[in-house]
Every structure is written in structure tokens, then in C-alpha cells.
Design an enzyme around this catalytic site. Structure first.
Site, PDB file in Angstrom:
ATOM      1  N   ARG A  40      45.043  50.486  45.138  1.00 14.31           N
ATOM      2  CA  ARG A  40      43.854  49.753  44.692  1.00 14.31           C
ATOM      3  C   ARG A  40      42.580  50.531  45.044  1.00 14.31           C
ATOM      4  NH1 ARG A  40      43.501  43.113  45.024  1.00 14.31           N
ATOM      5  NH2 ARG A  40      43.182  42.958  42.796  1.00 14.31           N
ATOM      6  N   THR A 133      38.220  31.848  50.506  1.00 17.74           N
ATOM      7  CA  THR A 133      38.226  30.384  50.509  1.00 17.74           C
ATOM      8  C   THR A 133      39.198  29.912  51.589  1.00 17.74           C
ATOM      9  OG1 THR A 133      37.745  30.346  48.163  1.00 17.74           O
ATOM     10  CG2 THR A 133      38.723  28.341  49.107  1.00 17.74           C
ATOM     11  N   GLU A 162      32.455  31.977  48.055  1.00 18.10           N
ATOM     12  CA  GLU A 162      32.012  32.586  46.800  1.00 18.10           C
ATOM     13  C   GLU A 162      32.299  31.635  45.633  1.00 18.10           C
ATOM     14  OE1 GLU A 162      30.166  35.344  46.215  1.00 18.10           O
ATOM     15  OE2 GLU A 162      30.200  34.266  44.330  1.00 18.10           O
ATOM     16  N   LYS A 217      33.432  24.446  49.460  1.00 14.91           N
ATOM     17  CA  LYS A 217      34.111  25.355  48.526  1.00 14.91           C
ATOM     18  C   LYS A 217      35.350  24.675  47.934  1.00 14.91           C
ATOM     19  CE  LYS A 217      35.582  28.720  46.218  1.00 14.91           C
ATOM     20  NZ  LYS A 217      34.973  29.151  44.976  1.00 14.91           N
ATOM     21  N   ARG A 257      24.065  12.646  33.158  1.00 13.29           N
ATOM     22  CA  ARG A 257      24.785  12.434  34.417  1.00 13.29           C
ATOM     23  C   ARG A 257      26.158  13.081  34.378  1.00 13.29           C
ATOM     24  NH1 ARG A 257      24.624   6.131  34.284  1.00 13.29           N
ATOM     25  NH2 ARG A 257      25.203   6.760  32.161  1.00 13.29           N
ATOM     26  N   PHE A 269      44.440  24.371  33.062  1.00 15.57           N
ATOM     27  CA  PHE A 269      43.744  25.442  33.771  1.00 15.57           C
ATOM     28  C   PHE A 269      44.729  26.352  34.484  1.00 15.57           C
ATOM     29  CE2 PHE A 269      43.506  21.721  36.723  1.00 15.57           C
ATOM     30  CZ  PHE A 269      44.191  22.236  37.821  1.00 15.57           C
ATOM     31  N   CYS A 273      42.889  30.193  41.852  1.00 16.32           N
ATOM     32  CA  CYS A 273      42.260  29.336  42.866  1.00 16.32           C
ATOM     33  C   CYS A 273      42.348  27.820  42.675  1.00 16.32           C
ATOM     34  CB  CYS A 273      40.815  29.743  43.032  1.00 16.32           C
ATOM     35  SG  CYS A 273      40.691  31.371  43.776  1.00 16.32           S
ATOM     36  N   PHE A 335      44.449  34.283  32.209  1.00 18.73           N
ATOM     37  CA  PHE A 335      44.227  32.838  32.409  1.00 18.73           C
ATOM     38  C   PHE A 335      42.946  32.349  31.751  1.00 18.73           C
ATOM     39  CE2 PHE A 335      40.954  31.955  35.670  1.00 18.73           C
ATOM     40  CZ  PHE A 335      40.689  33.231  36.132  1.00 18.73           C
TER      41      PHE A 335
HETATM   42  N1  NAI Z   1      39.363  35.362  42.341  1.00 18.42           N
HETATM   43  C1  NAI Z   1      38.277  34.625  42.304  1.00 18.42           C
HETATM   44  O1  NAI Z   1      37.654  34.461  41.266  1.00 18.42           O
HETATM   45  C2  NAI Z   1      37.759  33.961  43.530  1.00 18.42           C
HETATM   46  C3  NAI Z   1      38.449  34.012  44.725  1.00 18.42           C
HETATM   47  N2  NAI Z   1      37.955  33.406  45.842  1.00 18.42           N
HETATM   48  C4  NAI Z   1      38.660  33.519  47.121  1.00 18.42           C
HETATM   49  O2  NAI Z   1      38.433  34.846  47.629  1.00 18.42           O
HETATM   50  C5  NAI Z   1      39.577  35.306  48.354  1.00 18.42           C
HETATM   51  C6  NAI Z   1      40.039  36.626  47.766  1.00 18.42           C
HETATM   52  O3  NAI Z   1      40.447  36.421  46.439  1.00 18.42           O
HETATM   53  P1  NAI Z   1      40.697  37.622  45.435  1.00 18.42           P
HETATM   54  O4  NAI Z   1      39.610  38.632  45.601  1.00 18.42           O
HETATM   55  O5  NAI Z   1      40.934  37.029  44.117  1.00 18.42           O
HETATM   56  O6  NAI Z   1      42.057  38.227  46.042  1.00 18.42           O
HETATM   57  P2  NAI Z   1      42.757  39.597  45.701  1.00 18.42           P
HETATM   58  O7  NAI Z   1      44.200  39.404  45.943  1.00 18.42           O
HETATM   59  O8  NAI Z   1      42.279  40.122  44.393  1.00 18.42           O
HETATM   60  O9  NAI Z   1      42.182  40.612  46.823  1.00 18.42           O
HETATM   61  C7  NAI Z   1      42.461  40.505  48.176  1.00 18.42           C
HETATM   62  C8  NAI Z   1      42.619  41.917  48.755  1.00 18.42           C
HETATM   63  O10 NAI Z   1      42.724  41.825  50.175  1.00 18.42           O
HETATM   64  C9  NAI Z   1      43.579  42.871  50.631  1.00 18.42           C
HETATM   65  N3  NAI Z   1      44.063  42.580  51.975  1.00 18.42           N
HETATM   66  C10 NAI Z   1      44.894  41.593  52.381  1.00 18.42           C
HETATM   67  N4  NAI Z   1      45.074  41.646  53.712  1.00 18.42           N
HETATM   68  C11 NAI Z   1      44.345  42.678  54.183  1.00 18.42           C
HETATM   69  C12 NAI Z   1      44.113  43.219  55.476  1.00 18.42           C
HETATM   70  N5  NAI Z   1      44.658  42.680  56.560  1.00 18.42           N
HETATM   71  N6  NAI Z   1      43.310  44.304  55.574  1.00 18.42           N
HETATM   72  C13 NAI Z   1      42.744  44.852  54.479  1.00 18.42           C
HETATM   73  N7  NAI Z   1      42.909  44.371  53.225  1.00 18.42           N
HETATM   74  C14 NAI Z   1      43.701  43.291  53.079  1.00 18.42           C
HETATM   75  C15 NAI Z   1      44.668  42.887  49.577  1.00 18.42           C
HETATM   76  O11 NAI Z   1      45.362  44.134  49.601  1.00 18.42           O
HETATM   77  C16 NAI Z   1      43.877  42.649  48.281  1.00 18.42           C
HETATM   78  O12 NAI Z   1      43.516  43.859  47.638  1.00 18.42           O
HETATM   79  C17 NAI Z   1      40.599  34.174  48.269  1.00 18.42           C
HETATM   80  O13 NAI Z   1      40.479  33.395  49.415  1.00 18.42           O
HETATM   81  C18 NAI Z   1      40.157  33.384  47.053  1.00 18.42           C
HETATM   82  O14 NAI Z   1      40.516  32.030  47.164  1.00 18.42           O
HETATM   83  C19 NAI Z   1      36.758  32.760  45.823  1.00 18.42           C
HETATM   84  C20 NAI Z   1      36.015  32.693  44.680  1.00 18.42           C
HETATM   85  C21 NAI Z   1      36.438  33.295  43.440  1.00 18.42           C
HETATM   86  O1  UGA Z   2      37.280  29.864  43.598  1.00 15.92           O
HETATM   87  C1  UGA Z   2      37.470  30.463  42.554  1.00 15.92           C
HETATM   88  O2  UGA Z   2      38.383  31.278  42.377  1.00 15.92           O
HETATM   89  C2  UGA Z   2      36.622  30.224  41.342  1.00 15.92           C
HETATM   90  O3  UGA Z   2      37.398  29.318  40.510  1.00 15.92           O
HETATM   91  C3  UGA Z   2      36.801  29.030  39.268  1.00 15.92           C
HETATM   92  O4  UGA Z   2      36.606  30.225  38.522  1.00 15.92           O
HETATM   93  P1  UGA Z   2      37.777  30.909  37.664  1.00 15.92           P
HETATM   94  O5  UGA Z   2      39.091  30.350  38.076  1.00 15.92           O
HETATM   95  O6  UGA Z   2      37.569  32.372  37.776  1.00 15.92           O
HETATM   96  O7  UGA Z   2      37.467  30.530  36.154  1.00 15.92           O
HETATM   97  P2  UGA Z   2      37.038  29.145  35.422  1.00 15.92           P
HETATM   98  O8  UGA Z   2      36.029  29.466  34.418  1.00 15.92           O
HETATM   99  O9  UGA Z   2      36.688  28.101  36.406  1.00 15.92           O
HETATM  100  O10 UGA Z   2      38.365  28.736  34.659  1.00 15.92           O
HETATM  101  C4  UGA Z   2      39.514  28.290  35.350  1.00 15.92           C
HETATM  102  C5  UGA Z   2      40.550  27.802  34.356  1.00 15.92           C
HETATM  103  O11 UGA Z   2      40.131  26.588  33.739  1.00 15.92           O
HETATM  104  C6  UGA Z   2      40.189  26.713  32.327  1.00 15.92           C
HETATM  105  N1  UGA Z   2      39.122  25.882  31.731  1.00 15.92           N
HETATM  106  C7  UGA Z   2      37.825  26.044  32.132  1.00 15.92           C
HETATM  107  C8  UGA Z   2      36.836  25.261  31.602  1.00 15.92           C
HETATM  108  C9  UGA Z   2      37.141  24.278  30.655  1.00 15.92           C
HETATM  109  O12 UGA Z   2      36.282  23.519  30.145  1.00 15.92           O
HETATM  110  N2  UGA Z   2      38.431  24.129  30.279  1.00 15.92           N
HETATM  111  C10 UGA Z   2      39.440  24.907  30.803  1.00 15.92           C
HETATM  112  O13 UGA Z   2      40.614  24.728  30.446  1.00 15.92           O
HETATM  113  C11 UGA Z   2      40.021  28.195  32.064  1.00 15.92           C
HETATM  114  O14 UGA Z   2      40.526  28.564  30.807  1.00 15.92           O
HETATM  115  C12 UGA Z   2      40.816  28.780  33.206  1.00 15.92           C
HETATM  116  O15 UGA Z   2      42.194  28.801  32.914  1.00 15.92           O
HETATM  117  C13 UGA Z   2      35.428  28.394  39.491  1.00 15.92           C
HETATM  118  O16 UGA Z   2      34.798  28.179  38.227  1.00 15.92           O
HETATM  119  C14 UGA Z   2      34.552  29.299  40.348  1.00 15.92           C
HETATM  120  O17 UGA Z   2      33.328  28.645  40.635  1.00 15.92           O
HETATM  121  C15 UGA Z   2      35.286  29.600  41.651  1.00 15.92           C
HETATM  122  O18 UGA Z   2      34.525  30.483  42.454  1.00 15.92           O
END
Ligand code: NAI
Ligand code: UGA
Length: 459
Positions: A40, A133, A162, A217, A257, A269, A273, A335
Site C-alpha cells: 500500500r 471510528t 472523520e 460518530k 425538518r 446501503f 462503516c 458500494f
Molecule cells: N472509509 C471511510 O469512508 C471512513 C472510515 N472511517 C473510519 O476510519 C478508520 C479507518 O478506515 P479506512 O481508512 O477505511 O480503513 P483502511 O482499511 O482503508 O485503512 C486502514 C490502514 O491501517 C493499516 N494498519 C492497521 N494496523 C496498523 C498498525 N498497527 N500500524 C500501521 N498501520 C496499520 C492497514 O494496513 C490499512 O492500510 C475506521 O475506523 C473507519 O471506521 C471513518 C470515516 C470514513
Molecule cells: O464513517 C464512514 O465510513 C462514513 O460513512 C458514510 O459514508 P460512505 O459509506 O463513504 O458513503 P455514503 O454516501 O454514506 O453511502 C453509503 C451507502 O448508502 C447508500 N445510499 C446512500 C444515500 C442514499 O440516499 N441511499 C443509499 O442507498 C450508498 O449507495 C452506499 O452504498 C457517511 O456518509 C460518512 O459521513 C461517514 O464518514
């Protein structure tokens, strides 16, 4: 504390884009993203930014601009921790697959490993920021690990969840509705607020206690997912009553509202997350003996599973109750649109149901390759890897994908799907040619005029 160096542990969907934007907006701060995953990190360092491990509109440009200047990607974790005043923990927190809380609780082993790593190598005071999270009260555990090192290093712990959504991550980061910082130490909170303050207006930087921040969150994701399950529940009722879910969504969304966003009925969905975070919320509620609270939120997941199952059941029954040996063309595997992320994508589960009925699945997704599709199916362990390989084929071209298909199923709302030559698709499909529009993106009357048997969600 004046921040000059930041380290982020975890170069994933959150760590990568978030730190890239912090680096762009704070040219005087050195930002180092570290990860144990060498491949990565190598991909983040690839000369050609179209090979970055994550596809997000706008990300490659920012990486190109900042990488090697004040943004760095490395596997040298200890060095980066040592030199930084502020360390973000942005590692994955998946649902546990073993032991107590299996299938429900968040697996915090990666977070704990980070805390132990920081405790082991830090020689100067650090602000440790929870970006992952986490269940409410996790900061307590991190604090306990960091404060029992026997050294006199001082650690402040902040929660800074985030809220970005994939596909719009850069836009969300550049212009966030709010930035949430939970903590005890005012000095630490203001240090982080200053980092964001270089582009986020102060009134959008919300300060709370740590526990409110952690719980906000999980609550935000639970509310968002609940809206989707709510509209999806209504979509099923629409199908029985000749109401149209798009019209219903518009009508209710005009009530300020309720609001108009996040009311698109769908196949359910997906994403890494929503499900994980709600299961975690349910688990926490149960662990406090709050049965009604837990049951209430669990229903969001139950409805979502039902929606995915309902889609495949409808497809099978429409195709005269059998899809055995039939070619089903799936357009989209991610997704949602504008991401290459497939975690918990509804497409995986729908394909799995159809494969149980011996369908042949053809997949086209502009950003997902065949190996990823197969890995996702193999991960479910429903059948052997060889069987998945025999029954599932990916294509690089939508017209090849749909050629000789009995049905097209739209799984992701990619914009390009709307612009296809649907007459051409129709001409080369088996007749009657069926479309199951799981995202309500095509025009029913146009499709019917071509000759398709068209069905969508909630209409
Ligand atoms: N994917 C999203 O859109 C969002 C995710 N989150 C939260 O953020 C967190 C991370 O999510 P993602 O970035 O999607 O995960 P991800 O799986 O894409 O990335 C996590 C990275 O951490 C690395 N890692 C794990 N253990 C490690 C260690 N001990 N030392 C160094 N690197 C290590 C992994 O190799 C991986 O590359 C989760 O808790 C998720 O719930 C929050 C908001 C949005
Ligand atoms: O904690 C997280 O990982 C993130 O999760 C979601 O973001 P994400 O999962 O990246 O994308 P979304 O746009 O929320 O969509 C999630 C799923 O719901 C579906 N969706 C979304 C909106 C809608 O009206 N209908 C619907 O079916 C999307 O297609 C998708 O499969 C939240 O929107 C973010 O605020 C949050 O940070």
C-alpha cells in the site's frame, strides 16, 4: 503546542485523503503517513498517481502537489512517531470475527497495537488523536496503555472522528459541515483546532468532551443509515400500492425538518462503516442492558438485509423462477459511485444469492477488477473458489458484459451507465430483455420504449 510534524498511522481511505488535505492546507507542517502494509505504501509512492491505492476524485492532484514536499508515505513507523508532536490513529476497526462480541463488536486490536507502538517509542510529549471510528469510552483504554509506560512522556488524547464519505472525500474534507474535537486538555484541543483552522472556519470546529465525540460518530452513521432503511421500507410499500418512492421522497424531503438528502431508495446501503458502526452501537447498548435501544437500531440492519434479499428474490421470480445457467449482467460492483471500494457492497450479496441459484454472473465496474470481485465472493465462503471462478466473469466493456445476457442488474449508480446506448444493449441481449435497476437511475418510459422489461425500486 505548536505543531510542526504530524504522523498518521494507517494509509487507508481515511488516513490518505485526510492527511493529503491537511498537508495541502498546512505547507509548514510535515505530514508523514505510515502503514505496515508495504504494498500500500509503495502504491502511494508510485510515480504515476493514477496507481494510487485509493480512487477518489481530486485526490491524485493533491498528492502530486504535496508528496515529497510536506507529505510523505513510509513504513518506517517508529521514526515517524518519534519525530511528531501529533499522531493520528487511522487504522481499521472492523467487526470482530472471533471471540466475545463476534459479529457485533468493533475489533480494537489494531488500535491497541498503535497505542502500544506509540507508548514504546515516544520520548517526547505527544498529542494522540483518535481518527478511527471507535466505541464510546475507547479513549479510556488508550489512555491507560499510554500512561503506564513508566516513562515521564506526557500524552494527551483527543477524539477527532472523520465524517467524509467516499467518492466525495476531498470535497467533504475541503468544506466540512463541521470538524469535531473531543478532549480534556484545552491546549491539545486548540493545537488540533489550529491545524484545521488553516482552512475551516472556527465556528465549524466543534469542541466537546471525549465521550460525546466518540458517540457522535457512531450516532451520525446510525442516523444516516436509518434514513436509507426508512426510505427502503417505504419503497416496498410503494411497490404494493402504486405510489412512487421518488415522488414520496421528494414530497417528504421538501419539509425542512426532514430535508431532502439521503432519501434515495436503493438495493440497500453498503460500505465499510454503516453496518459495522450500527452493530457496534447495538453491542454497546446491549452491554449496558439497554435491550429496547439495541433492538431499535438493529432493525436498521435487518431492513437493509431484507432489501438486498428482496432485490435478488424479485429478479429470480421475474425470470420465471429460475436463473440457473442464465447470464446475469451486473453493472457496478463498488458500494457507491466514484470509489473503487467494494467493502460490504450490496452487489456482493446479491451476486451470492444468484450464484446459489446457479446463475452465471458477468460483472462490469469502471473501477473494480476481476480479482477484487472474486476475492469479495470468496471471502463469504459460500462455495469453493473454483466454483466462483467458473460462474463469475468480469469484463472491461459494458457491451461485452451485457451481450447475450438474460437480465441486466444495476448495482452501482455510476454516471456512465446513464449514457450507454441502451438500444445496442437491448439488441444483443436474450429476449425478453430484463433490466433490474437497483439504483433508479434509468428512465422507465425510455427503457420500455426500447422494449425492455424494466423494474426498479419502489415504483
Ligand atoms: N472509509 C471511510 O469512508 C471512513 C472510515 N472511517 C473510519 O476510519 C478508520 C479507518 O478506515 P479506512 O481508512 O477505511 O480503513 P483502511 O482499511 O482503508 O485503512 C486502514 C490502514 O491501517 C493499516 N494498519 C492497521 N494496523 C496498523 C498498525 N498497527 N500500524 C500501521 N498501520 C496499520 C492497514 O494496513 C490499512 O492500510 C475506521 O475506523 C473507519 O471506521 C471513518 C470515516 C470514513
Ligand atoms: O464513517 C464512514 O465510513 C462514513 O460513512 C458514510 O459514508 P460512505 O459509506 O463513504 O458513503 P455514503 O454516501 O454514506 O453511502 C453509503 C451507502 O448508502 C447508500 N445510499 C446512500 C444515500 C442514499 O440516499 N441511499 C443509499 O442507498 C450508498 O449507495 C452506499 O452504498 C457517511 O456518509 C460518512 O459521513 C461517514 O464518514
Amino acid at each position: 503546542m505548536k505543531i510542526t510534524k504530524i504522523c498518521c498511522i494507517g494509509a487507508g481511505y481515511v488516513g490518505g485523503p485526510t492527511m493529503a488535505v491537511i498537508a495541502k492546507k498546512n505547507p509548514n507542517i510535515k505530514v508523514t503517513i505510515v502503514d505496515i502494509n508495504e504494498a500500500r505504501i509503495a502504491a502511494w509512492n508510485d510515480e504515476d498517481v493514477s496507481n494510487l491505492p485509493i480512487y477518489e476524485p481530486g485526490l491524485a492532484e493533491i498528492v502530486k502537489e504535496t508528496r515529497g514536499k510536506n507529505l510523505f508515505f513510509t513504513t518506517a513507523i517508529d521514526e515517524a512517531i518519534k519525530e511528531s508532536e501529533m499522531i493520528f490513529i487511522s487504522v481499521n476497526t472492523p467487526t470482530k470475527t472471533y471471540g466475545k462480541g463476534k459479529g457485533m463488536a468493533a475489533d480494537l486490536k489494531y488500535v491497541e497495537l498503535c497505542a502500544r507502538n506509540i507508548a514504546e517509542v515516544a520520548t517526547t510529549d505527544k498529542i494522540v488523536v483518535e481518527k478511527s471510528t471507535l466505541p464510546v469510552r475507547t479513549a479510556q483504554a488508550i489512555k491507560s496503555i499510554l500512561h503506564n509506560t513508566g516513562s515521564d512522556v506526557n500524552f494527551s488524547i483527543l477524539s477527532n472522528p472523520e465524517f467524509l464519505a467516499e467518492g466525495t472525500a476531498i470535497e467533504d474534507l475541503l468544506n466540512p459541515d463541521r470538524v469535531l474535537i473531543g478532549g480534556e486538555s484545552e491546549d491539545a484541543i486548540e493545537s488540533l483546532a489550529n491545524v484545521y483552522g488553516s482552512w475551516v472556519p472556527q465556528e465549524r470546529i466543534l469542541r466537546t468532551n471525549v465521550w460525546s465525540s466518540e458517540l457522535s460518530k457512531l450516532t451520525a452513521n446510525a442516523f444516516l443509515a436509518q434514513r436509507i432503511s426508512s426510505i427502503n421500507a417505504i419503497s416496498e410499500l410503494c411497490e404494493h400500492t402504486e405510489a412512487n418512492v421518488n415522488e414520496v421522497a421528494k414530497a417528504i424531503g421538501m419539509d425542512s425538518r426532514i430535508g431532502s438528502k439521503f432519501l434515495n431508495a436503493s438495493i440497500g446501503f453498503g460500505g465499510s462503516c454503516f453496518q459495522k458502526d450500527i452493530l457496534n452501537l447495538v453491542y454497546i447498548a446491549r452491554s449496558y442492558g439497554l435491550t429496547e435501544v439495541a433492538d431499535y437500531w438493529e432493525q436498521v440492519i435487518i431492513l437493509n438485509d431484507h432489501q438486498k434479499r428482496r432485490f435478488s428474490d424479485n429478479l429470480i421470480s421475474t425470470l420465471y423462477n429460475t436463473v440457473s445457467g442464465k447470464k446475469i449482467a451486473m453493472l457496478g460492483w463498488a458500494f457507491k459511485k466514484d470509489t473503487n471500494d467494494t467493502r460490504e457492497s450490496a452487489a456482493i450479496y446479491v451476486a451470492d444469492h444468484l450464484l446459489n441459484e446457479q446463475a452465471n454472473i458477468a460483472v462490469y465496474d469502471p473501477k473494480v477488477n476481476e480479482q477484487k470481485v472474486l476475492n469479495d465472493l470468496n471471502y463469504l465462503n459460500t462455495r469453493s473458489e473454483d466454483e466462483n471462478k467458473d460462474l463469475v466473469t468480469s469484463f472491461n466493456d459494458p457491451y461485452e458484459t451485457t451481450k447475450d445476457a438474460h437480465a441486466v442488474a444495476i448495482m452501482t449508480e455510476w454516471d456512465e451507465f446513464k449514457t450507454y446506448d441502451w438500444q445496442k444493449v437491448y439488441d444483443q441481449m436474450k429476449k425478453p430483455a430484463f433490466i433490474f435497476d437497483g439504483r433508479n437511475i434509468l428512465d422507465k418510459s425510455e427503457m420500455e420504449a426500447i422494449g425492455f422489461e424494466y423494474s426498479s425500486i419502489g415504483k
